[in-house]
Enzyme design. Structure first.
Site, PDB file in Angstrom:
ATOM      1  N   CYS A   1       0.816  -1.225   0.000  1.00 43.96           N
ATOM      2  CA  CYS A   1       0.000   0.000   0.000  1.00 43.96           C
ATOM      3  C   CYS A   1       0.847   1.272   0.000  1.00 43.96           C
ATOM      4  CB  CYS A   1      -0.964  -0.002   1.182  1.00 43.96           C
ATOM      5  SG  CYS A   1      -2.036  -1.432   1.179  1.00 43.96           S
TER       6      CYS A   1
ATOM      7  N   HIS B   1      -3.013   6.963   2.557  1.00 39.26           N
ATOM      8  CA  HIS B   1      -3.503   5.697   2.005  1.00 39.26           C
ATOM      9  C   HIS B   1      -4.911   5.466   2.541  1.00 39.26           C
ATOM     10  CE1 HIS B   1      -4.083   1.652   0.956  1.00 39.26           C
ATOM     11  NE2 HIS B   1      -3.804   1.134   2.137  1.00 39.26           N
TER      12      HIS B   1
ATOM     13  N   ASN C   1     -10.149  -0.217   0.283  1.00 35.08           N
ATOM     14  CA  ASN C   1      -8.682  -0.153   0.251  1.00 35.08           C
ATOM     15  C   ASN C   1      -8.210  -0.779  -1.067  1.00 35.08           C
ATOM     16  OD1 ASN C   1      -5.936  -0.540   0.582  1.00 35.08           O
ATOM     17  ND2 ASN C   1      -6.082  -1.341   2.665  1.00 35.08           N
TER      18      ASN C   1
HETATM   19  N1  ACO Z   1     -18.073  -8.157  10.260  1.00 38.73           N
HETATM   20  C1  ACO Z   1     -18.512  -8.324  11.532  1.00 38.73           C
HETATM   21  N2  ACO Z   1     -17.670  -8.529  12.568  1.00 38.73           N
HETATM   22  C2  ACO Z   1     -16.357  -8.587  12.313  1.00 38.73           C
HETATM   23  C3  ACO Z   1     -15.837  -8.407  11.013  1.00 38.73           C
HETATM   24  C4  ACO Z   1     -16.753  -8.193   9.965  1.00 38.73           C
HETATM   25  N3  ACO Z   1     -16.378  -8.010   8.672  1.00 38.73           N
HETATM   26  N4  ACO Z   1     -14.500  -8.489  11.059  1.00 38.73           N
HETATM   27  C5  ACO Z   1     -14.161  -8.697  12.347  1.00 38.73           C
HETATM   28  N5  ACO Z   1     -15.281  -8.751  13.113  1.00 38.73           N
HETATM   29  C6  ACO Z   1     -15.390  -8.947  14.557  1.00 38.73           C
HETATM   30  C7  ACO Z   1     -14.201  -9.725  15.095  1.00 38.73           C
HETATM   31  O1  ACO Z   1     -14.413 -11.106  14.948  1.00 38.73           O
HETATM   32  C8  ACO Z   1     -14.195  -9.281  16.535  1.00 38.73           C
HETATM   33  O2  ACO Z   1     -15.198 -10.002  17.226  1.00 38.73           O
HETATM   34  P1  ACO Z   1     -14.917 -10.533  18.714  1.00 38.73           P
HETATM   35  O3  ACO Z   1     -14.709  -9.284  19.527  1.00 38.73           O
HETATM   36  O4  ACO Z   1     -16.175 -11.283  19.032  1.00 38.73           O
HETATM   37  O5  ACO Z   1     -13.682 -11.381  18.614  1.00 38.73           O
HETATM   38  C9  ACO Z   1     -14.641  -7.819  16.464  1.00 38.73           C
HETATM   39  O6  ACO Z   1     -15.297  -7.669  15.198  1.00 38.73           O
HETATM   40  C10 ACO Z   1     -13.513  -6.820  16.570  1.00 38.73           C
HETATM   41  O7  ACO Z   1     -12.447  -7.216  15.708  1.00 38.73           O
HETATM   42  P2  ACO Z   1     -11.132  -6.362  15.595  1.00 38.73           P
HETATM   43  O8  ACO Z   1     -10.195  -6.977  14.584  1.00 38.73           O
HETATM   44  O9  ACO Z   1     -10.574  -6.077  16.965  1.00 38.73           O
HETATM   45  O10 ACO Z   1     -11.712  -4.990  14.987  1.00 38.73           O
HETATM   46  P3  ACO Z   1     -10.995  -3.615  14.782  1.00 38.73           P
HETATM   47  O11 ACO Z   1     -11.796  -2.550  15.404  1.00 38.73           O
HETATM   48  O12 ACO Z   1      -9.506  -3.673  15.053  1.00 38.73           O
HETATM   49  O13 ACO Z   1     -11.167  -3.404  13.197  1.00 38.73           O
HETATM   50  C11 ACO Z   1      -9.892  -3.542  11.166  1.00 38.73           C
HETATM   51  C12 ACO Z   1     -10.563  -4.310  12.286  1.00 38.73           C
HETATM   52  C13 ACO Z   1     -10.945  -2.748  10.435  1.00 38.73           C
HETATM   53  C14 ACO Z   1      -9.230  -4.531  10.219  1.00 38.73           C
HETATM   54  C15 ACO Z   1      -8.830  -2.581  11.727  1.00 38.73           C
HETATM   55  O14 ACO Z   1      -7.999  -3.258  12.624  1.00 38.73           O
HETATM   56  C16 ACO Z   1      -7.977  -1.941  10.659  1.00 38.73           C
HETATM   57  O15 ACO Z   1      -8.425  -1.135   9.867  1.00 38.73           O
HETATM   58  N6  ACO Z   1      -6.676  -2.217  10.664  1.00 38.73           N
HETATM   59  C17 ACO Z   1      -5.741  -1.579   9.738  1.00 38.73           C
HETATM   60  C18 ACO Z   1      -5.852  -2.074   8.347  1.00 38.73           C
HETATM   61  C19 ACO Z   1      -4.942  -1.249   7.475  1.00 38.73           C
HETATM   62  O16 ACO Z   1      -4.706  -0.079   7.704  1.00 38.73           O
HETATM   63  N7  ACO Z   1      -4.375  -1.797   6.447  1.00 38.73           N
HETATM   64  C20 ACO Z   1      -3.457  -0.924   5.678  1.00 38.73           C
HETATM   65  C21 ACO Z   1      -2.520  -1.588   5.015  1.00 38.73           C
HETATM   66  S1  ACO Z   1      -3.252  -2.688   3.883  1.00 38.73           S
HETATM   67  C22 ACO Z   1      -1.999  -3.288   2.883  1.00 38.73           C
HETATM   68  O17 ACO Z   1      -0.853  -2.915   2.978  1.00 38.73           O
HETATM   69  C23 ACO Z   1      -2.353  -4.344   1.903  1.00 38.73           C
END
Ligand code: ACO
Length: 329
Positions: free
Chosen positions: A123, A256, A286
């Site tokens: 990214c 990004h 993304n």
């Molecule tokens: N739908 C419903 N529930 C979900 C989903 C979904 N799609 N995905 C995860 N959950 C649930 C999980 O199972 C978890 O449930 P639990 O508490 O019962 O275990 C809960 O939601 C919270 O999960 P987290 O992973 O802690 O959620 P978080 O608030 O951290 O959000 C996310 C996840 C959106 C992926 C976030 O961490 C994020 O944006 N991270 C950065 C990603 C990024 O910036 N990538 C950039 C680089 S990409 C590249 O280089 C290719």
């Protein structure tokens, strides 16, 4: 003896292309539900800001999307494709193992002979590619470059993993970068830290005619989130200092487009008004290396970014890689 004029690079045209299949959160949730995977529009919007993404048809490749974005950038720059002497494509989803997607874009544009290669920094790829093109122009190795970010991330998504498959989409963005006596690009900084390879990767590889290991995207979202917030703030400040500018000089911030919460937190740390943040993650998801040039072109075409404005681009992604570029448009 007359002084040699300083040589800089500046963006003279932008373009982008999204495949026509726009998929809403509700549509994606319905497709996943058919396979017993539960998600919802509410969860995706609240955690990421994403409402739509575009998916390419199975026969459409990164070089197809990249060539179309490039055609649009060339038209915006009023530039004859034959004048291009460098093509760099930032992609993690190239058409083939080799040759590069850049060679395929070159062929699709009907240009032959100029340098063409890919940059792989996930990214952060577009910021890396722009920096390489800027350096090549400054040193006289090139005069008119096409810098493209193009991805078909839908090909490497695990649609049984709801924590990743709702986040990504396909698309391409491009700029024409040209030699100029005045900047243009004011400063750039690139970084990587290979200790974090495992938090965001596609671990599979091709060997002996087979795919060895898992060829689908794996991400520790919370770990990526934490790292992204901290490095995006420090790299932006560092580039501003190098360019002799301050936060107050930034007219537009294009981070990004991965997660609205990371983007808003970055803007807040730089004390920028929320309206200076360019947001397309809601409509594109993304798109990895394509996300920054897609957002740049969107903001230029909608009339937000105007000639003379100062813009900060910030990339962050797998590797772990990150970087920023400040430029006067
Ligand atoms: N739908 C419903 N529930 C979900 C989903 C979904 N799609 N995905 C995860 N959950 C649930 C999980 O199972 C978890 O449930 P639990 O508490 O019962 O275990 C809960 O939601 C919270 O999960 P987290 O992973 O802690 O959620 P978080 O608030 O951290 O959000 C996310 C996840 C959106 C992926 C976030 O961490 C994020 O944006 N991270 C950065 C990603 C990024 O910036 N990538 C950039 C680089 S990409 C590249 O280089 C290719």
């Amino acid at each position: 003896m007359s002084a040699v004029p300083a040589r800089f690079s500046r963006i003279v045209g932008t373009g982008s292309f999204l495949p026509p299949d726009q998929v809403s959160n509700a549509q994606l949730a319905a497709r996943l539900a058919a396979d017993g995977i539960e998600t919802s529009d509410e969860w995706i919007v609240e955690r990421t800001g994403i409402r739509f993404r575009h998916f390419a048809e199975s026969h459409v490749t990164s070089s197809d999307l990249g060539a179309e974005a490039a055609r649009r950038a060339l038209a915006a720059a009023d530039c004859d494709p034959q004048a291009i002497d460098l093509i760099i494509v930032a992609t993690s989803t190239p058409d083939m193992v080799f040759p590069s997607a850049a060679c395929m874009v070159q062929e699709k544009l009907g240009i032959h002979g100029c340098a063409a290669f890919d940059v792989q920094a996930v990214c952060s790829g577009f910021v890396y590619a722009l920096s390489v093109a800027d350096s090549m122009i400054k040193t006289g190795l090139a005069s008119k470059a096409l810098v493209i970010g193009a991805e078909v991330f839908s090909r490497i998504l695990d649609f049984s993993d709801r924590t990743t498959c709702v986040l990504f989409g396909d698309g391409a963005g491009a700029v024409v970068l040209e030699a100029s006596e005045a900047p243009g690009i004011l400063g750039t900084e690139l970084h990587a830290d290979g200790r974090h390879v495992g938090i965001l990767c596609v671990p599979g590889t091709v060997s002996g005619g087979k795919v060895l290991g898992d060829p689908l995207l794996k991400m520790d979202g919370p770990a990526v989130f934490k790292l992204a917030v901290s490095v995006l703030d420090s790299v932006a400040r560092s580039v501003l200092a190098k360019a002799g500018r301050t936060e107050a000089d930034i007219d537009w911030l294009i981070p990004h487009q991965a997660n609205i919460r990371i983007m808003q937190s970055t803007a807040k740390k730089l004390k920028l008004a929320p309206e200076k943040l360019i947001v397309t993650v809601d409509r594109h998801g993304n798109t990895s290396a394509a996300s920054i040039p897609l957002a740049l072109d969107d903001a230029v075409r909608s009339g937000k970014i105007k000639r003379g404005d100062t813009v900060m681009l910030e990339g962050v992604g797998g590797g772990f890689t990150w970087g920023a570029t400040l430029f006067d448009f």
